[in-house]
Write a protein that holds these residues in place. Structure first.
Motif, PDB file in Angstrom:
ATOM      1  N   CYS A  67      -7.160   0.142   5.557  1.00 17.01           N
ATOM      2  CA  CYS A  67      -5.849   0.789   5.712  1.00 17.01           C
ATOM      3  C   CYS A  67      -5.835   1.664   6.972  1.00 17.01           C
ATOM      4  N   HIS A  95      -8.271  -3.740   1.394  1.00 15.68           N
ATOM      5  CA  HIS A  95      -7.380  -2.933   2.235  1.00 15.68           C
ATOM      6  C   HIS A  95      -7.539  -1.451   1.903  1.00 15.68           C
ATOM      7  N   CYS A 126       0.867  -1.185   0.000  1.00 17.36           N
ATOM      8  CA  CYS A 126       0.000   0.000   0.000  1.00 17.36           C
ATOM      9  C   CYS A 126       0.906   1.238   0.000  1.00 17.36           C
ATOM     10  N   THR A 131       1.657  -2.071   3.952  1.00 17.68           N
ATOM     11  CA  THR A 131       1.232  -3.477   4.057  1.00 17.68           C
ATOM     12  C   THR A 131       0.665  -3.902   2.695  1.00 17.68           C
ATOM     13  N   LEU A 151       0.340   3.991   1.225  1.00 17.08           N
ATOM     14  CA  LEU A 151       0.172   4.799   2.431  1.00 17.08           C
ATOM     15  C   LEU A 151       0.745   4.124   3.675  1.00 17.08           C
ATOM     16  N   CYS A 152       0.655   2.781   3.758  1.00 16.75           N
ATOM     17  CA  CYS A 152       1.056   2.141   5.012  1.00 16.75           C
ATOM     18  C   CYS A 152       1.995   0.954   4.820  1.00 16.75           C
TER      19      CYS A 152
HETATM   20 ZN   LIG Z   1      -2.590   0.961   3.689  1.00 18.80          ZN
END
Ligand SMILES: [Zn+2]
Length: 255
Positions: A49, A44, A33, A38, A35-36
């Motif tokens: 998320c 997600h 991802c 994972t 943004l994060c």
């Molecule tokens: Zn994420």
């Protein structure tokens, strides 16, 4: 619906959007991802998320759908409150039937709604400003999305909306029911009749049975019913589509 919107919904439904996870499968790209970090499936990105959650992306979408629901229920509330006072339940009389004649057919019955028995319904929706639960009922730090109450009849309806991944609708229902069951129990101890009604609109626009039941229970019928379902469904679809477009943008400002 606009072409782009249809395309998003169809590809989201069949999970064939270029998510990091799909791109990893198709082309061996990084599955994380943006943004994060994972691994990012569509589920997600649209509902799971942690970064999106903490930035308020999901709350923003939730409120878009809640606003539509609130508009519909506010319309029902004001219409109901403007009706003549309800007939007391015990005033039903036995119709007179002449000897040798069949009983008259009952006139078209208006189906009962949750609001029927009172004309002083008030409504509070947790949208723009932080609200507190109506203190005349109980004191609590929890604030459900929408509260309807009648002081004269001591009736309380708590509505809590979730915009989950479609497969998680049942789970969301149970979680919200439990979350507010204590409020309902406490209100009942103080003489109120309380109902907790968790409702869901899936993040890809599929309106759950819990939601259509609520609308029918509130007396939303016919064209108004179809319009209410459509407006909530579209709010979820459009917002999810926007979250998808913004999936790689680390900055988020609710529009
Ligand atoms: Zn994420």
């Amino acid at each position: 619906m606009e072409g782009r919107q249809i395309s998003f919904i169809i590809r989201a439904t069949y999970d064939v959007l270029p998510t990091p996870k799909n791109l990893h499968q198709w082309l061996g790209e990084d599955p994380s991802c943006a943004l994060c970090q994972t691994p990012a499936t569509l589920r997600h990105i649209l509902t799971g998320c942690k970064t999106s959650l903490s930035q308020g992306r999901y709350t923003w979408r939730h409120n878009q759908v809640l606003r539509q629901l609130a508009i519909t229920l506010e319309g029902r509330r004001t219409t109901n409150n403007a009706c003549p006072p309800p007939m007391p339940r015990h005033s039903k009389t036995t119709p007179f039937v002449r000897a040798g004649q069949p009983p008259a057919k009952p006139s078209a019955r208006v189906e009962a709604t949750l609001l029927d028995t009172a004309r002083d319904w008030r409504m509070q929706v947790d949208l723009e400003q932080r609200l507190i639960f109506p203190p005349e009922i109980i004191t609590t730090n929890l604030m459900p999305d929408l509260v309807l109450w009648s002081t004269s009849q001591k009736l309380l309806v708590i509505v809590e909306l979730t915009v989950p991944w479609e497969a998680a609708v049942g789970e969301a229902y149970e979680r919200k029911r439990l979350k507010y069951s204590d409020i309902a129990a406490e209100a009942e101890q103080r003489g109120w009749r309380a109902q907790v009604l968790p409702v869901e609109v899936g993040c890809r626009g599929f309106v759950a049975t819990s939601t259509t039941k609520l609308l029918k229970g509130m007396g939303v019928r016919g064209q108004a019913f179809r319009q209410a379902v459509k407006s909530m469904s579209e709010a979820a679809e459009r917002s999810s589509s926007w979250l998808w477009i913004k999936r790689k943008d680390p900055n988020w400002a609710a529009k």
